[in-house]
Motif scaffolding. Structure first.
Motif, mmCIF file in Angstrom:
data_model
loop_
_atom_site.group_PDB
_atom_site.id
_atom_site.type_symbol
_atom_site.label_atom_id
_atom_site.label_comp_id
_atom_site.label_asym_id
_atom_site.label_seq_id
_atom_site.Cartn_x
_atom_site.Cartn_y
_atom_site.Cartn_z
ATOM 1 N N GLN A 97 57.204 11.625 62.191
ATOM 2 C CA GLN A 97 55.697 11.498 62.367
ATOM 3 C C GLN A 97 55.260 10.272 62.429
ATOM 4 N N ARG A 98 55.566 9.360 61.448
ATOM 5 C CA ARG A 98 55.105 8.064 61.629
ATOM 6 C C ARG A 98 55.638 7.318 62.749
ATOM 7 N N ARG A 99 56.993 7.553 63.114
ATOM 8 C CA ARG A 99 57.541 6.716 64.172
ATOM 9 C C ARG A 99 57.019 7.040 65.457
ATOM 10 N N PHE A 100 56.506 8.426 65.490
ATOM 11 C CA PHE A 100 56.004 9.034 66.901
ATOM 12 C C PHE A 100 54.731 8.246 67.141
ATOM 13 N N GLU A 101 53.784 8.493 65.851
ATOM 14 C CA GLU A 101 52.325 7.869 66.107
ATOM 15 C C GLU A 101 52.562 6.237 66.231
ATOM 16 N N ARG A 102 53.398 5.632 65.623
ATOM 17 C CA ARG A 102 53.263 3.944 66.038
ATOM 18 C C ARG A 102 53.849 4.048 67.437
ATOM 19 N N SER A 103 54.750 4.761 68.014
ATOM 20 C CA SER A 103 55.426 4.695 69.343
ATOM 21 C C SER A 103 54.120 4.872 70.606
ATOM 22 N N HIS A 104 53.120 5.422 70.132
ATOM 23 C CA HIS A 104 52.030 6.041 70.983
ATOM 24 C C HIS A 104 50.557 5.342 70.727
ATOM 25 N N ASN A 105 50.957 4.205 69.980
ATOM 26 C CA ASN A 105 49.626 3.531 69.524
ATOM 27 C C ASN A 105 48.625 4.424 68.833
ATOM 28 N N TYR A 106 49.141 5.591 68.198
ATOM 29 C CA TYR A 106 48.002 6.561 67.090
ATOM 30 C C TYR A 106 47.287 7.164 68.220
ATOM 31 N N ARG A 107 47.576 7.270 69.475
ATOM 32 C CA ARG A 107 46.829 8.124 70.345
ATOM 33 C C ARG A 107 47.243 9.605 70.393
ATOM 34 N N SER A 108 48.498 9.868 70.180
ATOM 35 C CA SER A 108 49.046 10.889 70.153
ATOM 36 C C SER A 108 49.796 11.170 68.718
ATOM 37 N N GLY A 133 54.978 24.106 68.311
ATOM 38 C CA GLY A 133 56.279 24.626 68.145
ATOM 39 C C GLY A 133 56.772 24.523 66.602
ATOM 40 N N ASP A 134 58.119 24.671 66.280
ATOM 41 C CA ASP A 134 58.846 24.533 65.145
ATOM 42 C C ASP A 134 59.441 22.994 65.102
ATOM 43 N N LEU A 135 60.344 22.986 64.219
ATOM 44 C CA LEU A 135 61.024 21.607 63.882
ATOM 45 C C LEU A 135 61.879 21.301 65.174
ATOM 46 N N SER A 136 62.335 22.297 65.762
ATOM 47 C CA SER A 136 63.187 21.959 66.905
ATOM 48 C C SER A 136 62.243 21.189 68.173
ATOM 49 N N ALA A 137 61.082 21.752 68.452
ATOM 50 C CA ALA A 137 59.998 21.145 68.938
ATOM 51 C C ALA A 137 59.505 19.729 68.684
ATOM 52 N N VAL A 138 59.596 19.531 67.378
ATOM 53 C CA VAL A 138 59.433 18.303 66.911
ATOM 54 C C VAL A 138 60.348 17.053 67.363
ATOM 55 N N GLU A 139 61.802 17.652 67.203
ATOM 56 C CA GLU A 139 62.807 17.103 67.623
ATOM 57 C C GLU A 139 62.788 16.698 69.062
ATOM 58 N N ARG A 140 62.283 17.641 69.566
ATOM 59 C CA ARG A 140 62.390 17.310 71.279
ATOM 60 C C ARG A 140 61.243 16.312 71.722
ATOM 61 N N TRP A 141 60.108 16.438 70.958
ATOM 62 C CA TRP A 141 58.948 15.566 71.378
ATOM 63 C C TRP A 141 59.428 14.256 70.995
ATOM 64 N N CYS A 142 59.973 13.894 69.655
ATOM 65 C CA CYS A 142 60.484 12.604 69.107
ATOM 66 C C CYS A 142 61.759 11.954 70.009
ATOM 67 N N ARG A 143 62.495 12.694 70.619
ATOM 68 C CA ARG A 143 63.489 12.402 71.245
ATOM 69 C C ARG A 143 62.895 12.024 72.919
ATOM 70 N N ALA A 144 62.279 12.759 73.207
ATOM 71 C CA ALA A 144 61.258 12.438 74.571
ATOM 72 C C ALA A 144 60.575 11.022 74.428
ATOM 73 N N ALA A 145 60.142 10.720 73.203
ATOM 74 C CA ALA A 145 59.442 9.527 73.021
ATOM 75 C C ALA A 145 60.316 8.407 72.649
ATOM 76 N N GLY A 146 61.637 8.839 72.382
ATOM 77 C CA GLY A 146 62.609 7.651 71.967
ATOM 78 C C GLY A 146 62.618 7.057 70.631
ATOM 79 N N VAL A 147 62.026 7.915 69.898
ATOM 80 C CA VAL A 147 61.873 7.528 68.443
ATOM 81 C C VAL A 147 62.894 8.256 67.453
#
Length: 75
Positions: A11-22, A52-66
């Motif tokens: 969650q922190r990795r994702f937010e940092r990669s999107h400058n806390y906008r997403s 979604g569930d944890l698999s959706a979280v994994e998908r979003w994070c992989r798409a963001a490269g984190v």
């Protein structure tokens, strides 16, 4: 071999990669009812883009490269 990563860490990795906008939010039981039982939501500018569930979280994070292919998210 898979390495586990906590939800909070990705969650922190994702937010940092999107400058806390997403961000990835955990939904309350009441919010889950409106999202067909999903536990997490992808939110940008107060708009829910996906849920979604944890698999959706994994998908979003992989798409963001984190999240790497050998990493798995645990709750």
């Amino acid at each position: 071999m898979s390495t586990t990563v906590t939800f909070k860490a990705v969650q922190r990795r994702f937010e940092r990669s999107h400058n806390y906008r997403s961000k990835i939010c955990t939904l309350s039981p009441r919010e889950r009812q409106g999202m067909h039982g999903s536990h997490f939501a992808l939110v940008k500018d107060n708009t829910v883009l996906d849920a979604g569930d944890l698999s959706a979280v994994e998908r979003w994070c992989r798409a963001a490269g984190v999240l790497h292919q050998h990493e798995t998210v645990v709750g």
